[in-house]
Design a protein around this motif. Structure first.
Motif, short mmCIF file in Angstrom:
data_model
loop_
_atom_site.label_atom_id
_atom_site.label_comp_id
_atom_site.label_asym_id
_atom_site.label_seq_id
_atom_site.Cartn_x
_atom_site.Cartn_y
_atom_site.Cartn_z
N PHE A 11 24.59 24.81 -13.32
CA PHE A 11 23.21 24.43 -13.02
C PHE A 11 22.34 25.68 -13.12
O PHE A 11 22.84 26.81 -13.01
CB PHE A 11 23.09 23.83 -11.62
CG PHE A 11 23.92 22.60 -11.42
CD1 PHE A 11 23.46 21.35 -11.82
CD2 PHE A 11 25.18 22.68 -10.82
CE1 PHE A 11 24.23 20.21 -11.62
CE2 PHE A 11 25.94 21.55 -10.62
CZ PHE A 11 25.47 20.32 -11.03
N PHE A 12 21.06 25.45 -13.33
CA PHE A 12 20.11 26.57 -13.38
C PHE A 12 19.16 26.45 -12.19
O PHE A 12 18.42 25.47 -12.06
CB PHE A 12 19.31 26.56 -14.69
CG PHE A 12 18.48 27.80 -14.87
CD1 PHE A 12 19.03 28.95 -15.41
CD2 PHE A 12 17.13 27.82 -14.49
CE1 PHE A 12 18.28 30.10 -15.58
CE2 PHE A 12 16.37 28.97 -14.65
CZ PHE A 12 16.95 30.11 -15.20
N ALA A 89 18.42 31.74 -12.23
CA ALA A 89 19.78 32.11 -12.64
C ALA A 89 20.67 30.88 -12.63
O ALA A 89 20.41 29.90 -11.93
CB ALA A 89 20.35 33.18 -11.70
N ALA A 90 21.72 30.97 -13.46
CA ALA A 90 22.68 29.88 -13.55
C ALA A 90 23.74 30.03 -12.46
O ALA A 90 24.05 31.13 -12.03
CB ALA A 90 23.34 29.87 -14.92
N ILE A 91 24.25 28.90 -12.03
CA ILE A 91 25.36 28.87 -11.08
C ILE A 91 26.36 27.85 -11.57
O ILE A 91 25.98 26.77 -12.04
CB ILE A 91 24.87 28.55 -9.65
CG1 ILE A 91 26.03 28.61 -8.65
CG2 ILE A 91 24.18 27.20 -9.58
CD1 ILE A 91 25.59 28.50 -7.19
N SER A 92 27.63 28.17 -11.51
CA SER A 92 28.65 27.26 -12.00
C SER A 92 28.74 26.03 -11.11
O SER A 92 28.27 26.03 -9.96
CB SER A 92 30.01 27.96 -12.05
OG SER A 92 30.45 28.29 -10.74
N ASN A 171 20.37 20.46 -16.51
CA ASN A 171 20.72 20.55 -15.09
C ASN A 171 19.93 21.68 -14.41
O ASN A 171 20.47 22.71 -14.02
CB ASN A 171 22.23 20.78 -14.92
CG ASN A 171 23.03 19.66 -15.54
OD1 ASN A 171 22.60 18.50 -15.51
ND2 ASN A 171 24.17 19.98 -16.12
N ILE A 172 18.61 21.48 -14.31
CA ILE A 172 17.72 22.47 -13.72
C ILE A 172 17.38 22.05 -12.29
O ILE A 172 16.82 20.97 -12.07
CB ILE A 172 16.43 22.64 -14.54
CG1 ILE A 172 16.78 23.09 -15.97
CG2 ILE A 172 15.49 23.62 -13.88
CD1 ILE A 172 15.57 23.17 -16.88
N ILE A 173 17.74 22.89 -11.32
CA ILE A 173 17.50 22.60 -9.92
C ILE A 173 16.28 23.39 -9.45
O ILE A 173 16.28 24.63 -9.51
CB ILE A 173 18.73 22.96 -9.06
CG1 ILE A 173 19.94 22.15 -9.51
CG2 ILE A 173 18.44 22.71 -7.58
CD1 ILE A 173 21.22 22.50 -8.75
#
Length: 304
Positions: A11-12, A89-92, A171-173
């Motif tokens: 996710f970003f 930033a991206a997170i797995s 998948n942008i949070i």
């Protein structure tokens, strides 16, 4: 429909939508605050562990609160540093679920612990003759173990439900950490079961604890007002006012995020309220208990 469902590998996180200069300022401010959180709460844990005058149920619960106040920001703040520096930033997927798990554990544990602390103050003020016989060391230690077990179990159930959501688009949070509400907003699967589960779990972890706290402090205030001596009345009130301040800030921010309807507040307001109970509350807890508590002041003087 099945072809449009993608397996979410990451996710970003957008973080806070501010300019470069504000991001640097927030980074430095957050760094100072996080260091203060660690130092303040570790100091309380060390004092309660080493000082004999603090070997009482109340201070044992305060040290447990400090553990929770370290766990919650440590789970989220380090990644916030990276988000601020990179402007998102991206997170797995695994990292996101890990954040949710430890977030639920810390929040659930603190909700239950604050309830126990209010009952502890109720017994100490309203039923002092039976306090020692009820609050034995074996009783409150076993009770804390039970609270940790319940928190870990409920967090596992919540995380498992969140991990089963499907995601169909980018998948942008729009948040600075993985939380249930932002995840449900970008999910293309039916989120009603998860929403229902969160509502049901809010009863034992938010609603019932709030009721117990209100009843406990209602009885405490009534008992304090019946004390004839002004000195004794002020002493009794001072032992509870700090805890009541912590409880009020913690529960008001939680209710504003998870209980109020989502359409009544924007995503930015949601971030600010989340920031308060993740960073601000763990910061002020040691300050409130240190500056307003004579025993902790005395323990600090003896130690240093």
């Amino acid at each position: 429909m099945q072809n449009n469902v993608t397996l979410a590998n990451e996710f970003f996180l957008l973080g806070f939508k501010v300019g470069q200069n504000y991001r640097i300022f927030l980074f430095l401010l957050l760094l100072v605050v996080y260091c203060a959180i660690l130092c303040g709460n570790l100091l309380i844990i060390a004092l309660v562990s080493t000082s004999k005058i603090l070997h009482t149920p109340m201070y044992f619960f305060i040290s447990q609160l400090s553990i929770s106040d370290i766990l919650l920001p440590t789970n989220i703040v380090p990644n916030m540093f990276y988000i601020l520096l990179k402007n998102g930033a991206a997170i797995s997927f695994i990292g996101c679920m890990g954040q949710i798990y430890f977030f639920c554990t810390a929040e659930g544990y603190e909700c239950l612990l604050l309830t126990v602390m209010s009952y502890d103050r109720y017994l100490a003020i309203c039923n002092p003759l039976h306090y020692v016989s009820i609050m034995t060391s074996s009783f409150y230690v076993n009770f804390i173990i039970l609270l940790w077990f319940l928190s870990f179990f409920i967090a596992f159930v919540d995380t498992l439900s969140a991990s089963r959501l499907n995601f169909c688009g980018p998948n942008i949070i729009n948040h600075f950490f993985c939380d249930f509400l932002p995840l449900m907003e970008i999910s293309c699967s039916d989120t009603f079961p998860l929403k229902l589960q969160m509502c049901l779990l809010s009863i034992p972890f938010l609603i019932i604890p709030s009721i117990i706290i209100v009843i406990s402090y209602g009885n405490i205030v009534r008992a304090i007002l019946q004390i004839q001596s002004n000195i004794s009345r002020q002493k009794a009130f001072s032992t509870c006012s700090s805890h009541l301040a912590v409880v009020s800030i913690f529960y008001l921010t939680l209710f504003s995020v998870y209980i109020l309807p989502a359409n009544e507040q924007t995503a930015e307001v949601n971030k600010i309220m989340s920031f308060l109970y993740i960073v601000f509350t763990p910061l002020i807890n040691p300050i409130i208990y240190s500056f307003r508590n004579k025993d902790i002041k005395k323990a600090v003087q003896e130690t240093f």
